[in-house]
Design a protein around this motif. Sequence first.
Motif, PDB file in Angstrom:
ATOM      1  N   VAL A  58     -73.337  59.579  25.235  1.00 53.70           N
ATOM      2  CA  VAL A  58     -72.859  58.235  25.583  1.00 53.70           C
ATOM      3  C   VAL A  58     -73.271  57.662  27.175  1.00 53.70           C
ATOM      4  N   SER A  59     -73.876  56.445  27.403  1.00 53.65           N
ATOM      5  CA  SER A  59     -74.631  55.666  28.277  1.00 53.65           C
ATOM      6  C   SER A  59     -73.276  56.480  28.956  1.00 53.65           C
ATOM      7  N   ARG A  60     -73.288  56.300  30.451  1.00 58.29           N
ATOM      8  CA  ARG A  60     -72.704  56.660  31.322  1.00 58.29           C
ATOM      9  C   ARG A  60     -72.440  55.971  32.356  1.00 58.29           C
ATOM     10  N   LEU A  61     -71.427  55.493  33.506  1.00 55.91           N
ATOM     11  CA  LEU A  61     -71.105  54.791  34.436  1.00 55.91           C
ATOM     12  C   LEU A  61     -70.088  55.789  35.653  1.00 55.91           C
ATOM     13  N   PHE A  62     -70.815  55.477  37.437  1.00 52.75           N
ATOM     14  CA  PHE A  62     -70.883  56.672  37.445  1.00 52.75           C
ATOM     15  C   PHE A  62     -69.894  55.508  38.848  1.00 52.75           C
ATOM     16  N   ARG A  63     -68.984  55.786  39.777  1.00 47.60           N
ATOM     17  CA  ARG A  63     -68.299  54.646  40.171  1.00 47.60           C
ATOM     18  C   ARG A  63     -68.241  55.413  41.990  1.00 47.60           C
ATOM     19  N   ASN A  64     -69.142  54.932  42.610  1.00 46.83           N
ATOM     20  CA  ASN A  64     -69.247  55.200  44.012  1.00 46.83           C
ATOM     21  C   ASN A  64     -68.192  54.989  44.679  1.00 46.83           C
ATOM     22  N   VAL A  65     -67.494  56.195  45.164  1.00 48.54           N
ATOM     23  CA  VAL A  65     -66.169  56.260  46.368  1.00 48.54           C
ATOM     24  C   VAL A  65     -66.146  56.399  47.544  1.00 48.54           C
ATOM     25  N   GLY A  66     -67.623  56.307  47.946  1.00 43.10           N
ATOM     26  CA  GLY A  66     -68.163  56.299  49.158  1.00 43.10           C
ATOM     27  C   GLY A  66     -68.260  58.610  50.177  1.00 43.10           C
ATOM     28  N   ASP A  67     -68.692  57.944  51.098  1.00 45.19           N
ATOM     29  CA  ASP A  67     -69.235  59.143  51.151  1.00 45.19           C
ATOM     30  C   ASP A  67     -70.064  59.875  51.302  1.00 45.19           C
ATOM     31  N   SER A  68     -71.278  59.013  50.360  1.00 49.41           N
ATOM     32  CA  SER A  68     -71.568  59.509  48.943  1.00 49.41           C
ATOM     33  C   SER A  68     -71.383  60.582  47.606  1.00 49.41           C
ATOM     34  N   ARG A  69     -70.175  60.132  47.020  1.00 46.28           N
ATOM     35  CA  ARG A  69     -69.975  60.946  46.411  1.00 46.28           C
ATOM     36  C   ARG A  69     -69.061  59.801  44.981  1.00 46.28           C
ATOM     37  N   PHE A  70     -69.714  60.193  44.136  1.00 46.70           N
ATOM     38  CA  PHE A  70     -69.197  59.530  42.640  1.00 46.70           C
ATOM     39  C   PHE A  70     -68.378  59.926  41.963  1.00 46.70           C
ATOM     40  N   GLU A  71     -67.999  59.388  40.572  1.00 40.09           N
ATOM     41  CA  GLU A  71     -67.008  59.537  40.207  1.00 40.09           C
ATOM     42  C   GLU A  71     -67.189  58.611  38.354  1.00 40.09           C
ATOM     43  N   ASP A  72     -66.969  60.295  37.375  1.00 43.84           N
ATOM     44  CA  ASP A  72     -67.126  59.261  36.103  1.00 43.84           C
ATOM     45  C   ASP A  72     -66.447  58.674  35.408  1.00 43.84           C
ATOM     46  N   VAL A  73     -66.186  57.379  35.271  1.00 47.16           N
ATOM     47  CA  VAL A  73     -65.634  56.474  35.310  1.00 47.16           C
ATOM     48  C   VAL A  73     -66.023  55.581  33.741  1.00 47.16           C
ATOM     49  N   THR A  74     -66.431  56.611  32.860  1.00 53.83           N
ATOM     50  CA  THR A  74     -67.145  55.834  31.622  1.00 53.83           C
ATOM     51  C   THR A  74     -65.486  55.622  30.580  1.00 53.83           C
ATOM     52  N   ILE A  75     -64.795  56.184  30.986  1.00 53.96           N
ATOM     53  CA  ILE A  75     -63.694  56.106  29.776  1.00 53.96           C
ATOM     54  C   ILE A  75     -63.246  54.895  30.134  1.00 53.96           C
ATOM     55  N   ALA A  76     -63.037  54.753  31.130  1.00 56.33           N
ATOM     56  CA  ALA A  76     -61.941  53.743  31.713  1.00 56.33           C
ATOM     57  C   ALA A  76     -62.033  52.779  31.724  1.00 56.33           C
ATOM     58  N   SER A  77     -63.490  52.733  31.933  1.00 56.94           N
ATOM     59  CA  SER A  77     -64.401  51.409  32.363  1.00 56.94           C
ATOM     60  C   SER A  77     -64.968  50.795  30.786  1.00 56.94           C
ATOM     61  N   ASP A  78     -64.867  51.709  29.887  1.00 56.64           N
ATOM     62  CA  ASP A  78     -64.817  51.421  28.576  1.00 56.64           C
ATOM     63  C   ASP A  78     -66.264  50.400  28.239  1.00 56.64           C
ATOM     64  N   CYS A  79     -67.441  51.573  28.670  1.00 58.79           N
ATOM     65  CA  CYS A  79     -68.889  51.199  28.441  1.00 58.79           C
ATOM     66  C   CYS A  79     -69.787  51.880  28.552  1.00 58.79           C
ATOM     67  N   GLY A  80     -68.865  52.778  27.214  1.00 57.39           N
ATOM     68  CA  GLY A  80     -69.413  54.132  26.624  1.00 57.39           C
ATOM     69  C   GLY A  80     -70.453  53.219  26.259  1.00 57.39           C
ATOM     70  N   PHE A  81     -71.908  53.108  25.683  1.00 55.42           N
ATOM     71  CA  PHE A  81     -71.769  52.492  24.887  1.00 55.42           C
ATOM     72  C   PHE A  81     -72.624  53.785  24.339  1.00 55.42           C
ATOM     73  N   ARG A  82     -72.437  54.132  22.750  1.00 54.36           N
ATOM     74  CA  ARG A  82     -73.032  55.008  21.741  1.00 54.36           C
ATOM     75  C   ARG A  82     -74.632  54.096  20.897  1.00 54.36           C
ATOM     76  N   GLY A  83     -75.492  55.313  21.602  1.00 53.10           N
ATOM     77  CA  GLY A  83     -76.751  54.838  20.847  1.00 53.10           C
ATOM     78  C   GLY A  83     -77.650  55.397  21.056  1.00 53.10           C
ATOM     79  N   TYR A  84     -78.771  54.776  20.805  1.00 54.63           N
ATOM     80  CA  TYR A  84     -80.147  55.610  21.530  1.00 54.63           C
ATOM     81  C   TYR A  84     -80.641  54.685  22.786  1.00 54.63           C
ATOM     82  N   GLY A  85     -80.444  54.987  24.006  1.00 56.86           N
ATOM     83  CA  GLY A  85     -80.541  54.412  25.013  1.00 56.86           C
ATOM     84  C   GLY A  85     -81.559  54.232  25.373  1.00 56.86           C
ATOM     85  N   GLN A  86     -82.444  52.835  26.253  1.00 57.05           N
ATOM     86  CA  GLN A  86     -83.576  52.828  26.631  1.00 57.05           C
ATOM     87  C   GLN A  86     -83.323  51.862  28.453  1.00 57.05           C
ATOM     88  N   GLY A  87     -83.277  50.882  27.935  1.00 53.13           N
ATOM     89  CA  GLY A  87     -83.131  50.502  29.445  1.00 53.13           C
ATOM     90  C   GLY A  87     -81.455  49.420  29.724  1.00 53.13           C
TER      91      GLY A  87
END
Length: 596
Positions: free
Chosen positions: A133-162
């Motif tokens: 699924v298309s995924r969202l990584f939240r910037n938590v500072g100090d050059s670190r990210f966490e995957d918040v796709t499920i919590a943010s409910d924006c995990g699009f399912r389909g053949y993604g382009q732009g």
Amino acid sequence: MGRVSILAVLAGSFAAGCGGSPGTPNSGAQKPVPAVAGNSQAALPVHGAQSSEPKKPRPEVSPAPVPRFVDVTGSAGIEFSFYADAIPGRFLLPEVMGGGAGWLDFDGDGRLDLYVRDGCQIVTPEATPSRHVSRLFRNVGDSRFEDVTIASDCGFRGYGQGCAVGDFNVDGYPDLYLTNYGTNGLYRNNGDGTFAEITQSAGVGLAGWNTSAVWLDLDVDQDLDLYVARYMNVTPANNKVCEYEQKPGYCGPGSYEPVPDAVFLNCNDGTFVEAAEQLGFHDPDGKGLAVIAVDFDEDLHPEIYVANDMTPKHLFTRSRVHTSDRPERRLYENVGIAAGCAVSDSGMYEAGMGIACADFDGDGLPDIFLTHYFHMKNTLYRNRGGLVFDDVSRRSRIAAASFESLGFGNSAFDYDRDGDADLLIANGHVLGPEQSPNQMRPQLLRNTRGVFSDISDSAGGYFSELCLGRSVAPADFDDDGDLDFAITHLDRPLALLANRTDTKRRFIGFQLETLSRMPPVGGRIVVVCGGLRQVLPVLAGGSYLAASDTRILAGLGDGTGPIQVEIHWPSGRVDRLDDLTPDRYWRIVEGRPVSR
């Protein structure tokens, strides 16, 4: 993907939408503060006028620092690979085009977050494993990210382009428009860390093969509209396999019919209406892969430039004969052929994968850079003013640097802060693994007053590796005053490149805001420091399948004196600021004093 001589001339025109006449008025910067009340100026260059800014010699600068880009994907906590669903022997073209990436501060904490597109099984998407699924990584500072796709409910399912980022409902939170091989998606940002998928109710669920998109106010009614570049009619049913030197591979654009681009006008009630033909965006032959909006002629209205694959490129500009008492007339016309930026200097159609715009030669006008096909050259169009362009690919050494590459996503940025826009390019072939070459090295090209040299060998380990690069999404995700890059691939995971170039030169950054909250696309910033004068366009879109950091960075060369800034807003207002300190970002609101 072969060469075709140009025989035809494209035309265009203009119009209305959502029940109104066109022309009717209807973040990440850290500790924004600055300065002095701006001064307003009414007299501005007219549409099509030659630049009033004479080209001045640039001051000599100290030796360029050695570029250093470090792949920090693992330490940043990002783990992502694009699922292309490539089946051996099938050679269905979407498999080889890749997916995009985009930057946005979705939660309003002042840090840029990363959204990446994923694919699915093309024929039976419902059977695709849930991890794709298309995924969202939240910037938590100090050059670190966490995957918040499920919590943010924006995990699009389909053949993604732009993806395109824009606050279409002006609530202060950026929304996401997702282009797909299949039906597109619109995700409204709820402002609480979650998104709502509203594609159907908004009326923007465009089916087919959609590529890049850009948000901007196209009908001048103070809300964000949407230009969607579309590619070709390629399906499993009409798919073809081509042979190259008696080996199978993916067929090029000459084997398929084009699909016209789409334009959605914002009705300011949560819905949109498609109005491409009404507005004059006539596109019968385009095979669009990238789109950018930028003011090329200094009239403070953005042009829309579309990179088409092996068909003439489009340059849509506001009509010079449009008047408010003639609402039936179309608002835009295609002047790409007449402007000299639709085909190469030898009249050839070129491949047109990605776009970057910047003032590469220091004359105050934004130029156009395009990535193209293997053994064809990338193209640099110099802006001469008045919507006239010259192909200067050879004299700028762009052609020599790109002949052995096939380019996709790219970025114009000043890696060494000397005031010249350099280029980063993702490369990789499209014919398939049976063909050679296939994987290619990415490139970093240093610009010295309009002449480019390939310095990839000294730019870090990533630039020495062979890969199938696709989308390039630039952003200063760590807020240190230089651009970093998210780069997608077909053959390996996404790479997050942190810019660790050691330079003593200063910078200044800007986050511009209008009172209407419309992005000031079409405006420009003039920065003067010492003997260095730069004109930086405010643009939207660009690269390939990407959404970039919207802040604007200026390297200040070796200048150590005061910085003078002049902001030309699309409204016609000019704000002048002369007490901004360097090495930080400034949030500038149109017409408002900047306080410390």
